[in-house]
Design an enzyme around this catalytic site. Sequence first.
Site, PDB file in Angstrom:
ATOM      1  N   HIS A   6      -3.578   7.132   1.832  1.00 41.09           N
ATOM      2  CA  HIS A   6      -3.939   5.788   1.408  1.00 41.09           C
ATOM      3  C   HIS A   6      -5.346   5.490   1.913  1.00 41.09           C
ATOM      4  O   HIS A   6      -5.669   5.726   3.069  1.00 41.09           O
ATOM      5  CB  HIS A   6      -2.948   4.784   1.987  1.00 41.09           C
TER       6      HIS A   6
ATOM      7  N   ASN B 205      -9.972  -0.358  -0.678  1.00 41.33           N
ATOM      8  CA  ASN B 205      -8.518  -0.310  -0.575  1.00 41.33           C
ATOM      9  C   ASN B 205      -7.921  -0.876  -1.864  1.00 41.33           C
ATOM     10  O   ASN B 205      -8.002  -2.075  -2.119  1.00 41.33           O
ATOM     11  CB  ASN B 205      -8.070  -1.133   0.637  1.00 41.33           C
TER      12      ASN B 205
ATOM     13  N   CYS C 251       0.811  -1.223   0.000  1.00 37.62           N
ATOM     14  CA  CYS C 251       0.000   0.000   0.000  1.00 37.62           C
ATOM     15  C   CYS C 251       0.844   1.274   0.000  1.00 37.62           C
ATOM     16  O   CYS C 251       0.377   2.332  -0.403  1.00 37.62           O
ATOM     17  CB  CYS C 251      -0.947   0.008   1.199  1.00 37.62           C
TER      18      CYS C 251
END
Length: 322
Positions: A249, A279, A114
């Site tokens: 993020h 996500n 990520c």
Amino acid sequence: MTRRSIIAGTGSALPKRVVTNHELAQTVDTSDEWIVERSGIRQRHMAGEGETTSTLAIEAARKALTAAGIDGSQIGLIVLATTTPDQTFPATATIVQDAIGSNGGIAFDVAAVCSGFLYALGVADSMLRAGMAQRALVIGAETMTRLLDWEDRATCVLFGDGAGAVVLETREVAEDGPGILTTHLHADGAHNELLYVDGGPSTTQSVGHLRMKGREVFRHAVVNLADVLGNVLKECDLSPADVDWVVPHQANQRILDATAKKLGLPPEKVVVTVDRHANTSAASVPLALDCAVQDGRIKRGDLLVLEAMGGGFTWGASLIRF
């Protein structure tokens, strides 16, 4: 005057299929209420037949090139962040390179989950300022839904697919001019077991499934992100009040809220797309950035902080005058 890498254009791409929480609940033991309460996610995009990490990356790259007013032949460096490459090798970046016609330059992938886009951005910025190229494409692209265990209801509902890209260009600018001001990157391999994929070429010779201990990840994320955000601001003698937009993020709405609160940032300064995209790992930050540029929220001259944390653990932040 100082030499900096400036963001000349942004772009993004999403798979055609949109899967709502309600649709997911038809096959997974979950509900819209449960997912929204715990994550803020309402839908996600899922890659279908013919949609891969490289096809999404190529679409995002072409849009970023158009926004920058250049073509692929003018790109000398491609750094692509991904957890889900098309192949073990060659790098997915080389597939993008061929598709946009920038053959002959530098192209490679970065794996930091990520945080991948922040790592790729930091590497590309350093290489540009070192004179290894004049323009770069930095891409985050993922097909995370192909790593999911659909019987793990606490995890499979959290992820989606997509891509985002930026064109970087080195220029001589005034001290208060645009460009990447600083990037801080970190890693702590002691926490491997909290967020990982249980497979790989050197162990099982096959791709495994994503595994996550969400409560522990949440705790580390809030502390680490608040620290790294504070550090990039301190280096440039700035405070949270100077920031126009935080582009984080998009892992979980609760992490976004808790991090903003810890720094004393008003929620209206935080770009949020987790409700629409879930996500998307390395694609998350550039996808959110492009959304905010396209809808007019982020404007030239704005001070941005990009931040992310992912498996490894890896985390980082970049301070940019857009």
